[in-house]
Write a protein that holds these residues in place. Structure first.
Motif, PDB file in Angstrom:
ATOM      1  N   TYR A 449       0.951  -0.919  -0.130  1.00  0.00           N
ATOM      2  CA  TYR A 449      -0.262  -0.007   0.001  1.00  0.00           C
ATOM      3  C   TYR A 449       0.700   1.195  -0.003  1.00  0.00           C
ATOM      4  N   TYR A 450       1.745   1.333   0.700  1.00  0.00           N
ATOM      5  CA  TYR A 450       2.560   2.689   0.956  1.00  0.00           C
ATOM      6  C   TYR A 450       3.333   2.773  -0.171  1.00  0.00           C
ATOM      7  N   ARG A 451       4.038   1.810  -0.702  1.00  0.00           N
ATOM      8  CA  ARG A 451       5.114   2.087  -1.785  1.00  0.00           C
ATOM      9  C   ARG A 451       4.403   2.493  -3.017  1.00  0.00           C
ATOM     10  N   PHE A 452       3.395   1.650  -3.536  1.00  0.00           N
ATOM     11  CA  PHE A 452       2.377   1.620  -4.722  1.00  0.00           C
ATOM     12  C   PHE A 452       1.374   2.992  -4.429  1.00  0.00           C
ATOM     13  N   GLU A 453       1.439   3.408  -3.286  1.00  0.00           N
ATOM     14  CA  GLU A 453       0.475   4.699  -3.174  1.00  0.00           C
ATOM     15  C   GLU A 453      -0.812   4.073  -3.440  1.00  0.00           C
ATOM     16  N   ILE A 454      -1.331   3.079  -2.757  1.00  0.00           N
ATOM     17  CA  ILE A 454      -2.706   2.580  -3.045  1.00  0.00           C
ATOM     18  C   ILE A 454      -3.484   2.500  -1.454  1.00  0.00           C
ATOM     19  N   GLU A 455      -4.712   2.870  -1.803  1.00  0.00           N
ATOM     20  CA  GLU A 455      -5.583   3.113  -0.439  1.00  0.00           C
ATOM     21  C   GLU A 455      -5.669   1.533   0.065  1.00  0.00           C
ATOM     22  N   HIS A 456      -5.596   1.309   1.212  1.00  0.00           N
ATOM     23  CA  HIS A 456      -5.867  -0.031   1.918  1.00  0.00           C
ATOM     24  C   HIS A 456      -7.314  -0.658   1.734  1.00  0.00           C
TER      25      HIS A 456
END
Length: 534
Positions: A449-456
């Motif tokens: 989530y953090y590295r791909f900038e995706i909402e969990h």
């Protein structure tokens, strides 16, 4: 009088500029415009004159987008395996300076650069974070060989998704059986919605019939272009790298087939993902679910059943129930069974040697372990032909040079490949941009989530059984398998070492943001529970 003439008069009163100085000023203006254009194109924030930290990070960003130098195959291998440069394997090893491939020229104008929500001046640099990671401790913990620490440092210098581009890249999950991939696939489906390659399956091999139907409904070369252009993810049991033992439907390996059929996929890069599971659990789950259907025939299933209420497992009883079930299936419709390759082979075996002999391994873990039915399960299921178990003989039909003749080579190769240092395809990458470890799924998803900038999204628990496959294994059986599966454990340990480095790096980055004044709950894409102070 315009602004330029006023400036000219003012300069004239002081000192008439020479022709050379005028040319120099013009050159500075052109260079300034070029720098501004690059910064705006890549969403790099324009720093104030006293912000040295941001200036330094902009310089790092400029280096990131530089083209990689041309290196020979031998020069690009930095640690470990000595190979014949005249006969390199069918992939490239990323050069040691860590420069990524640039986005494809045809789509670079559509680049949606990452990191636009991050305050650059609040993040410690990759280099400074690397000085705080205890690589020696991680290497010792996971029994890495000489050369492993250097590779871990190289991996840390390339944070997960460091060059991922939502417009040009397709995340492609190769889901090994019994690793938790069904849960992950359903989470990816929720995240990407209608942007999934048709034919993908949460727990299935690639469905070519569904894929062909989508090609008919959305012709990729005409009105269906936008449908295929928005694709962002693929998930399947099907192998995603070439394997000469496997002939894909229609010829070529899956990713090659997709590029052949869909022109827009030739403008994109497939970035690979997979899941690595502890070998003991993987073997137990395979025995429990795939080989002998223990969960089904020992009455182990049942929603919400606590472990204390799991019935005892009688493998002799399981074996006889499975024999009866399989024999009846073969008798019901032998033609249909013969049409299914695996079931057809089983029916043929039952007819030739009897069901008792076919399923004898299901009646005893001793016999199961003697038969080596789940030996070297990480071979060919994660990264392709390599790494190859050292015990196997060389195979000139599959490769020119065996890259992993020793367990040391297996470890170093796994670090390179799963660590994202191997560009399997010169143009389309086909590199491992991320992977999960089954036993550390929550950590793995935090990183995702953090590295791909995706909402969990809410974690799925598909196919999870409270009655665990290892519950009825005795210590002696566990010991036999652990001692036997040296190849699988070497791969698994290397994967865990990579995950340790990546998690430490992420936590250090978050710590630097907190120190700079950001609020933990305000940091984008940081899922709940993903950062805890040590």
């Amino acid at each position: 009088m315009d602004h330029r003439s006023q400036n000219g008069k003012q300069q004239g009163r002081a000192k008439a500029p020479t022709k050379g100085s005028q040319n120099f000023v013009c050159l500075l203006v052109v260079l300034s415009c070029f720098v501004m254009f690059v910064m705006l194109s890549f969403n790099i924030p324009i720093p104030s004159s006293d912000d040295a930290t941001v200036v330094s990070q902009i310089n790092e960003a400029a280096e990131t987008f530089a083209l990689p130098p041309k290196t020979s195959y031998r020069e690009s291998v930095t640690v470990g395996i000595d190979v014949d440069a005249k006969n390199p394997p069918p992939f490239l090893i990323a050069s040691a300076d860590n420069n990524p491939l640039s986005p494809l020229p045809d789509v670079v104008k559509e680049t949606n650069t990452r990191g636009t929500q991050i305050k650059w001046n609040s993040i410690a640099s990759v280099e400074s974070r690397g000085t705080k990671i205890n690589f020696d401790e991680i290497a010792t913990k996971w029994e890495l060989p000489d050369g492993g620490i250097d590779l871990l440092k190289e991996i840390q210098a390339r944070p997960v998704a460091f060059d991922y581009n939502k417009t040009t890249d397709i995340l492609s999950l190769r889901h090994p059986l019994k690793t938790g991939g069904t849960s992950l696939s359903r989470m990816l489906d929720e995240i990407f919605g209608g942007s999934v390659v048709p034919g993908s399956g949460p727990s299935a091999w690639f469905n070519y019939e569904k894929y062909k139907k989508a090609l008919e409904e959305h012709p990729p070369s005409t009105e269906g272009y936008s449908y295929w252009n928005k694709i962002g993810v693929l998930y399947t049991h099907t192998l995603l790298r070439p394997n000469k033992k496997v002939k894909e439907n229609g010829g070529g390996y899956l990713l090659e087939r997709l590029r052949k059929d869909v022109p827009v996929f030739r403008e994109k890069r497939f970035r690979l993902m997979t899941i690595v599971r502890r070998p003991l659990d993987l073997a137990a789950s395979n025995f429990y679910e795939q080989l002998c259907k223990v969960g089904r025939f020992a009455n182990q299933y049942g929603g919400g059943k606590p472990v204390s209420e799991c019935p005892p497992v009688n493998l002799t009883d399981v074996k006889h129930k499975l024999m009866e079930h399989a024999s009846n299936k073969c008798d019901e419709n032998p033609g249909e069974r013969q049409g299914r390759r695996r079931q057809g082979r089983r029916c043929k075996q039952i007819k030739e040697i009897g069901a008792d002999k076919v399923f004898e391994h299901c009646g005893s873990l001793d016999i199961y372990l003697e038969k080596d039915l789940n030996h070297n399960m990480h071979h060919s299921t994660l990264m392709g032909v390599f790494p190859r178990p050292p015990e196997l003989e060389d195979n000139s039909a599959l490769f020119e040079v065996n890259l992993t003749p020793t367990l040391k080579d297996v470890s170093l190769y796994t670090l390179r490949d799963l660590g994202g240092l191997v560009d399997y395809h010169e143009t389309y990458k086909e590199d491992f941009v991320w992977f999960a470890v089954t036993e550390r799924f929550k950590e793995s998803m935090c990183l995702f989530y953090y590295r791909f900038e995706i909402e969990h999204v809410k974690e799925k628990h598909s196919l999870y059984k409270p009655c665990r496959p290892l519950n009825f294994w005795e210590d002696k059986h566990k010991k036999i398998l652990v001692e036997r599966e040296s190849f699988d454990y070497t791969v698994w340990r290397a994967a865990n070492a990579i995950l340790d480095v990546r998690m430490d790096d992420m936590k250090l980055e978050i710590r630097s943001r907190l120190d700079a004044g950001e609020k933990l709950e305000k940091i984008p894409y940081l899922a709940p529970g993903c950062y805890v102070e040590n």
